[in-house]
Design a protein around this motif. Sequence first.
Motif, short mmCIF file in Angstrom:
data_model
loop_
_atom_site.label_atom_id
_atom_site.label_comp_id
_atom_site.label_asym_id
_atom_site.label_seq_id
_atom_site.Cartn_x
_atom_site.Cartn_y
_atom_site.Cartn_z
N ASP A 58 -7.02 -45.60 11.24
CA ASP A 58 -8.34 -45.04 10.98
C ASP A 58 -9.36 -45.64 11.96
N ARG A 60 -12.56 -45.18 12.19
CA ARG A 60 -13.79 -45.65 11.56
C ARG A 60 -13.61 -47.07 11.04
N ALA A 90 -9.75 -37.18 16.65
CA ALA A 90 -10.44 -38.25 15.93
C ALA A 90 -11.31 -39.06 16.86
#
Length: 100
Positions: A58, A60, A90
């Motif tokens: 991920d 983030r 992403a």
Amino acid sequence: MAQQASTAGRALGCEAAVDMKTHVEGTEPGDLFIVCSEELWRAVPEHRMAGILAAPRDLRLAASLLADCAWESGEPQQVTCVLARAGGSAIAARACGAAS
């Protein structure tokens, strides 16, 4: 997004023309790119950045962890981090004020 734009404007300057150098490299799916502020680069050792970027999928989360590491190292300034992975859609950005 406006906050990131002003950060880039300060870094490049506001001149009509900016002397930029480019270098083109081939990428492979999964390659990870980071653009970060000097505050992050100065505060977090490269080996620690590499460890953070190698672990989570991920982006983030990775951006948040990098900013947290900068603040844990005593960096009181704004920390900016943009991550992008080749071969995917992403992109994660984290631009933050001083740690609270």
